[in-house]
Design an enzyme around this catalytic site. Structure first.
Site, PDB file in Angstrom:
ATOM      1  N   GLU A 181       0.749  -1.165  -0.132  1.00 19.39           N
ATOM      2  CA  GLU A 181      -0.026  -0.032  -0.192  1.00 19.39           C
ATOM      3  C   GLU A 181       0.796   1.195  -0.129  1.00 19.39           C
ATOM      4  OE1 GLU A 181      -2.797  -0.432   3.027  1.00 19.39           O
ATOM      5  OE2 GLU A 181      -3.525  -2.371   2.427  1.00 19.39           O
ATOM      6  N   GLU A 291      -5.928 -10.713  -2.228  1.00 13.57           N
ATOM      7  CA  GLU A 291      -6.705 -10.513  -0.824  1.00 13.57           C
ATOM      8  C   GLU A 291      -8.424 -10.520  -1.224  1.00 13.57           C
ATOM      9  OE1 GLU A 291      -5.585  -7.602   1.633  1.00 13.57           O
ATOM     10  OE2 GLU A 291      -3.391  -7.711   1.265  1.00 13.57           O
TER      11      GLU A 291
END
Length: 474
Positions: A181, A291
């Site tokens: 991220e 994910e």
């Protein structure tokens, strides 16, 4: 027409019983029985020629029903939390590998691929990383010389953290989420770089150092990934692309992009997902879906269902099934560019999305993002991602006939003929006629059952399958 698959056999009979989770149309489906995830074909077998199927786990899920489902359906695992920095090195120099070791051992024992998540992240990282030698916050320092010293200290801590972990697990880990991220489209800088403490102190050097250190200790064969969410949509996609392209041009050893795929029923679009995967593949990189979960809600997740019973009654699980069908059709189409598809969980009994739903709905909310329900039974989404359709029922009848479930060959042929007519109208795009002939199939099924020409188990499974296929077309 969809590709079909052979069903696994337990006790001499193929198991393709569908659990209809409620109806969202006028058709009144007959009573159906739930079927356990432990009694249906394995997801990993369906996609064995395309990519591994993974799940995120907590150590307690390696045992009991969770553990059995993992062994049956998945050939790749990743830690949901216990490998993140705050869990691995909560205090400087104090490494805690006990929980992570359990997941590594499980993967080894059951011949599973292992993803490591994550070496470096702005969240779930202990704050000691960002304190200077006197215990002061590095980001508050204004003196240029001391800021330079702090940058060097932070990068040294990063190197030590990565070196210690990678040396321990280099032989077991197949893919490393090196940095997680790094992009924030709302950041004040024009590159969309997340202005975390890592960034404020080191710029992008923390990213370069993380990848270079991982390569040094993991070896040339290790697969190193940069991982992020919302990689399918603009402007985040372009910001990430530009960052990765720039790093590659500097010689930073990045092997692939991890697309978290925390998505919704109708967002992002399939076309956006396809474009994103192709963009990064164009840089010569692997893509992994890291994910995956499909929330029942938009953003924000309000209003939320109060419990799972409300979800079932809403019929929204059928919308979710269609979404899974579209996703896995795309993933298979791009399987030369995708090297892993991992769900962020095992079943609907445990998902971070429940916490999110509760946060936005005064403490009451339930989500259901996976293909197995809270009781570990299959959902419509399971059958869609497995490519099940009318032709699959023909194969099921063939399997039942081999097992002696019918009085004679004519019984099996009469039922296949009804399915053939339904398939004909399916190809012509006439769903009402498909429904009509599937209902006639059920009538024929009842007829043979009343005559005693079909076993109870075969009747139940075929009846449930037919009911599901009708419902999903209404």
């Amino acid at each position: 027409m969809k590709e079909t698959f052979r069903k696994s056999t337990i006790g001499g009979l193929s198991l393709v019983l569908l659990s209809t989770a409620g109806t969202h149309a006028a058709y009144a489906a007959p009573d159906t029985k739930s079927i356990s995830a432990l009694e249906v074909p394995a997801m990993k077998d369906r996609y064995e020629d395309s990519f591994p199927i993974g799940a995120a786990v907590e150590p307690y899920q390696l045992e009991g029903t969770h553990g059995e489902i993992l062994k049956r359906h998945y050939n790749s695992i990743v830690a949901e939390n216990v490998m993140k920095p705050v869990n691995i090195q909560p205090e400087e120099g104090e490494f805690n590998f006990e929980e992570a070791d359990k997941i590594v051992a499980f993967a080894e024992e059951h011949d599973m691929d292992l993803r490591f998540h994550t070496l470096i992240w702005h969240s779930q990282v202990p704050n000691w990383f960002f304190l200077d030698k006197e215990g002061n916050e590095m980001i508050d320092e204004t003196d240029p010389a001391k800021r330079a010293d702090n940058k060097e200290l932070l990068l040294n801590r990063l190197e030590t953290h990565i070196k210690t972990i990678v040396e321990r697990y280099a032989d077991e880990v197949d893919a490393w989420d090196v940095v997680n991220e790094t992009i924030d489209p709302n950041a004040s800088n024009d590159r969309g770089l997340r202005e975390s403490k890592w960034y404020q102190i080191t710029g992008t050097d923390y990213i370069k150092t993380a990848f270079e250190t991982t390569r040094k200790y993991a070896g040339e064969d290790a697969k190193l990934f940069i991982n992020d969410f919302n990689t399918e949509v603009e402007p985040k996609r372009t910001h990430l692309y530009n960052l990765v392209k720039d790093l590659l041009e500097q010689g930073v050893p990045i092997d692939g992009v991890g697309h978290q795929a925390h998505i919704q029923l109708d967002w992002p679009t399939i076309e956006e997902t396809k474009e994103s995967i192709n963009m990064f593949a164009g840089l010569g990189l692997e893509n992994q879906i890291t994910e995956l979960d499909v929330s029942l809600y938009g953003w924000p997740p309000t209003p939320a269902f109060a419990n799972y019973e409300e979800i079932v009654e809403s019929g929204r699980l059928y919308d979710q099934a269609e979404r899974y069908d579209q996703l896995f059709e795309l993933y298979r189409e791009l399987d030369d560019k995708i090297t892993n598809v991992t769900f962020w969980g095992i079943a609907d009994d445990h998902t971070w999305l429940d916490d999110r739903a509760e946060d936005y709905n005064d403490g009451v909310g339930k989500d259901a993002p996976f293909v197995f329900d809270p009781d570990f039974n299959v959902k419509p989404a399971y059958w869609e991602m497995m490519g099940y359709d009318i032709d699959g029922m023909k194969g099921l009848i063939d399997d039942f006939e081999k097992d002696g479930a019918f009085a004679n060959h004519g019984v099996a042929q009469s039922m296949k003929a009804k399915l053939g007519t339904a398939a004909h109208f399916e190809e012509k795009g006439e769903p009402e006629k498909v429904i009509k002939h599937m209902e006639k199939f059920i009538e024929k099924l009842d007829h043979w059952k009343n005559k005693g020409f079909i076993t109870e188990e075969a009747y139940d499974m075929l009846n449930n399958n037919a009911a599901y296929l009708i419902t999903k077309r209404e």
